[in-house]
Design an enzyme around this catalytic site. Structure first.
Site, PDB file in Angstrom:
ATOM      1  N   SER A 173      41.872  32.061  35.570  1.00  0.00           N
ATOM      2  CA  SER A 173      41.018  32.720  36.557  1.00  0.00           C
ATOM      3  C   SER A 173      40.527  34.089  36.133  1.00  0.00           C
ATOM      4  CB  SER A 173      41.742  32.842  37.900  1.00  0.00           C
ATOM      5  OG  SER A 173      42.878  33.657  37.779  1.00  0.00           O
ATOM      6  N   ASP A 218      42.709  42.099  43.899  1.00  0.00           N
ATOM      7  CA  ASP A 218      43.606  41.358  44.791  1.00  0.00           C
ATOM      8  C   ASP A 218      45.001  41.414  44.162  1.00  0.00           C
ATOM      9  OD1 ASP A 218      43.737  39.445  42.763  1.00  0.00           O
ATOM     10  OD2 ASP A 218      42.290  38.110  43.698  1.00  0.00           O
ATOM     11  N   HIS A 252      44.363  39.979  40.269  1.00  0.00           N
ATOM     12  CA  HIS A 252      43.220  40.187  39.384  1.00  0.00           C
ATOM     13  C   HIS A 252      42.735  41.629  39.392  1.00  0.00           C
ATOM     14  CE1 HIS A 252      43.160  35.924  40.707  1.00  0.00           C
ATOM     15  NE2 HIS A 252      42.929  35.721  39.425  1.00  0.00           N
TER      16      HIS A 252
END
Length: 366
Positions: free
Chosen positions: A47, A331, A334
């Site tokens: 991600s 977040d 990340h």
């Protein structure tokens, strides 16, 4: 990485590095068969560098809702599938290296024709080195599948340029960027309850050896498909990200020792692996991106870099902050765009403390 990212991306910041990712492409500048093409970034990983592939999967690991992408100018602030508020490290590096298009996500409808000559992004939130990694998200693309997809792209490039020209383009003008490994710990070996049995049968050495064996095979496959320039990020300080601090009720200056120990153990083996591959695969260059130290430096000395809010996430699970450029993390997993800019600079122009044996500008010039 996961739900909005338990991909632990914040950790890998790594590097992603050089990749240019986005499911939106800029208008190509020049003909695709033009010898003056600057090259391509082929991006593999999780991600941290997913630019929208998970938008096309039935998965719990998605970043397709606001406020994700709120500061991504190319989309006007609309979510693109990036697990951050703006550009990833790969986006920033690609821009700095002069590539006119963001690498198109492989699963996007426009990943066809001349677009792919600027690069393709295969990364997937929740993906890992091992095929079992990330299964809690239902669907994700692991490294083996991502390389299968690159094989499809490779054949398409042959058709676009001709076999000889395509081989030369991939070998001399393209960079393979790999940002993976964190999920194999956070969403596999360390997964609460689900992985207790695995930790009984596999000690940390055995598990990290399995990761290295699989990654060796995966990188060798990319070499056999004509990859020659590689940048591989190590695993960041996964015991120090907001998610780990929160679930373990730690203070801001504390880290989860087991998770951090696993990262350090894997990173040492990864560095040795890349040295071996460079020596044994003729014509190859493997660059080691020391994401661990890069991220730890930012976490430890955030005020020095203008990240006055420290490691407290800015969104989307928290109340959206106005001073997003003051936060290290977007977040719990990340990094923010502001942090990505700082990290990308070191990957592009830094010394061997953070990226060795050369930085990304030097790799591109080979």
């Amino acid at each position: 990485m996961a739900f909005c990212g338990v991909d632990l991306c914040g950790v890998k910041l790594i590097m992603v590095l050089l990749v240019v990712t986005s499911f939106m492409s800029f208008i190509p500048k020049g003909d695709a068969a033009d010898d003056k093409l600057l090259g391509a970034s082929f991006i593999f990983g999780d991600s941290l560098v997913d630019a929208g592939n998970n938008n096309y999967l039935n998965t719990l690991s998605k970043a397709d809702s606001t406020p994700n992408g709120i500061d991504f100018e190319a989309s006007g602030g609309t979510p693109t599938g990036r697990f951050t508020n703006g550009r990833t490290i790969g986006d920033i590096v690609g821009e700095e290296l002069g590539i006119p298009n963001y690498a198109t996500p492989f699963l996007a409808p426009n990943a066809t024709g001349k677009n792919i000559l600027y690069g393709v992004n295969y990364a997937s939130g929740g993906g890992g080195i091992l095929n079992a990694t990330g299964r809690i998200f239902v669907n994700r693309l692991g490294m083996d599948v991502q390389i299968d997809y690159f094989n499809i792209t490779r054949k398409q490039i042959d058709k676009l340029m001709g076999a000889s020209k395509a081989r030369d383009y991939i070998q001399k003008k393209s960079i393979m960027s790999i940002t993976v490994g964190s999920n194999d710990f956070l969403n596999n070996y360390l997964l609460p309850v689900v992985s207790v049995g695995a930790r009984i049968t596999q000690n940390p050495d055995t598990f990290t050896d399995e990761m290295i064996t699989h990654l060796r095979n995966q990188l060798t496959r990319l070499y056999q498909l004509d990859g020659r320039k590689f940048v591989v990020g190590n695993v960041g300080p996964i015991g120090c990200i907001p998610y780990q601090k929160t679930i373990n009720q730690l203070n801001e200056n504390e880290c989860v020792e087991l998770a951090d120990q696993l990262a350090r153990k894997y990173n040492a083996k990864l560095k040795d692996l890349l040295t071996q591959l460079s020596e044994n695969l003729p014509g190859s260059t493997f660059v080691y991106a020391n994401v661990y130290d890069l991220v730890m430096e930012l976490i430890t000395n955030y005020k020095k870099y203008g990240q006055y809010a420290g490691i407290i996430p800015c969104g989307p699970t928290s109340s959206l902050c106005q001073d997003r450029d003051k936060h290290v993390f977007w977040d719990p997993y990340h990094p923010s765009q502001a942090a990505n800019v700082l990290l990308a600079k070191q990957l592009l122009d830094g010394d061997t403390k953070y990226i060795s044996p050369m930085n990304l500008r030097q790799l591109r010039s080979l």
